[in-house]
Design a protein around this motif. Structure first.
Motif, short mmCIF file in Angstrom:
data_model
loop_
_atom_site.label_atom_id
_atom_site.label_comp_id
_atom_site.label_asym_id
_atom_site.label_seq_id
_atom_site.Cartn_x
_atom_site.Cartn_y
_atom_site.Cartn_z
N UNK A 256 0.87 -1.17 0.00
CA UNK A 256 0.00 0.00 0.00
C UNK A 256 0.91 1.22 0.00
N UNK A 257 0.88 2.00 -1.07
CA UNK A 257 1.73 3.19 -1.20
C UNK A 257 0.86 4.44 -1.28
N UNK A 258 1.11 5.39 -0.40
CA UNK A 258 0.46 6.69 -0.42
C UNK A 258 1.56 7.71 -0.66
N UNK A 259 1.59 8.32 -1.85
CA UNK A 259 2.69 9.21 -2.20
C UNK A 259 2.20 10.51 -2.84
N UNK A 260 3.03 11.56 -2.67
CA UNK A 260 2.81 12.87 -3.30
C UNK A 260 1.40 13.40 -3.11
N UNK A 261 0.92 13.36 -1.88
CA UNK A 261 -0.44 13.80 -1.60
C UNK A 261 -0.41 14.96 -0.61
N UNK A 262 -0.62 16.19 -1.12
CA UNK A 262 -0.41 17.38 -0.30
C UNK A 262 -1.58 17.81 0.57
N UNK A 263 -2.72 17.14 0.47
CA UNK A 263 -3.87 17.64 1.22
C UNK A 263 -4.77 16.52 1.73
N UNK A 264 -4.44 16.04 2.93
CA UNK A 264 -5.31 15.09 3.63
C UNK A 264 -5.68 15.78 4.93
N UNK A 265 -6.93 16.18 5.06
CA UNK A 265 -7.36 17.04 6.16
C UNK A 265 -8.65 16.54 6.79
N UNK A 266 -8.68 16.52 8.12
CA UNK A 266 -9.91 16.31 8.86
C UNK A 266 -10.48 14.91 8.84
N UNK A 267 -9.63 13.89 8.92
CA UNK A 267 -10.18 12.53 8.96
C UNK A 267 -10.38 12.09 10.40
N UNK A 268 -11.43 11.32 10.64
CA UNK A 268 -11.77 10.84 11.97
C UNK A 268 -12.12 9.36 11.94
N UNK A 269 -11.44 8.59 12.79
CA UNK A 269 -11.82 7.19 13.00
C UNK A 269 -12.54 7.11 14.34
N UNK A 270 -13.71 6.54 14.35
CA UNK A 270 -14.46 6.40 15.59
C UNK A 270 -13.64 5.58 16.59
N UNK A 271 -12.95 4.54 16.09
CA UNK A 271 -12.15 3.69 16.97
C UNK A 271 -10.66 3.85 16.73
N UNK A 272 -10.08 3.18 15.72
CA UNK A 272 -8.63 3.15 15.55
C UNK A 272 -8.21 3.52 14.12
N UNK A 273 -7.02 4.16 14.02
CA UNK A 273 -6.42 4.44 12.72
C UNK A 273 -7.13 5.52 11.94
N UNK A 274 -6.87 6.78 12.28
CA UNK A 274 -7.57 7.89 11.62
C UNK A 274 -7.28 7.98 10.13
N UNK A 275 -6.14 7.48 9.69
CA UNK A 275 -5.85 7.45 8.26
C UNK A 275 -5.82 6.02 7.73
N UNK A 276 -5.02 5.16 8.38
CA UNK A 276 -4.86 3.78 7.91
C UNK A 276 -4.97 2.82 9.08
#
Length: 124
Positions: A45-65
């Motif tokens: 799983x590659x997440x690259x060259x991404x300048x705008x990841x804003x305001x994510x919420x996980x109810x339990x675990x891992x707000x992004x991944x």
């Protein structure tokens, strides 16, 4: 709802390049929820060259991944992330049994977890 955007089950090979995410919400892993694999190699799983990841919420675990994948390599490179929240653990990433997690040339601002690991929660 486990992963709000991507639910990766078993043999995944995912490249995300130059993506924007705003105000995403899920129980676990708002960008990606990645589960166990039986494939011995080549799972990534590659997440690259991404300048705008804003305001994510996980109810339990891992707000992004959220990732539980013994044979998986995860790369986060040249990514800017702001305002992430996990209700329990892993304000950015929650991992369990990953093969590798590599984070390079990235910026993180204002991330939190209610219980543990405001940036990263890792178990094996």
């Amino acid at each position: 709802m486990q992963g709000a955007i991507i639910f990766g089950n078993e043999e995944v090979q995912i490249d995300l390049n130059n993506i924007t995410i705003s105000n995403s919400r899920a129980n676990y892993g708002t960008l990606a929820y990645l589960t166990e694999t039986t494939q011995p190699t080549g799972v990534y799983f590659n997440l690259i060259n991404s300048p705008s990841i804003v305001g994510t919420t996980a109810i339990y675990d891992g707000a992004l991944i959220w990732a539980h994948h013994t044979n998986m390599d995860v790369l986060i490179d040249n990514v800017i992330v702001k305002s992430l929240t996990a209700g329990n653990e892993g304000g950015l990433v929650y991992t369990s049994n990953l093969k590798t997690l590599t984070i390079t040339d990235s910026e993180f601002d204002t991330f939190k977890a209610g219980v543990a690991g405001s940036l990263l929660k890792s178990t094996s």
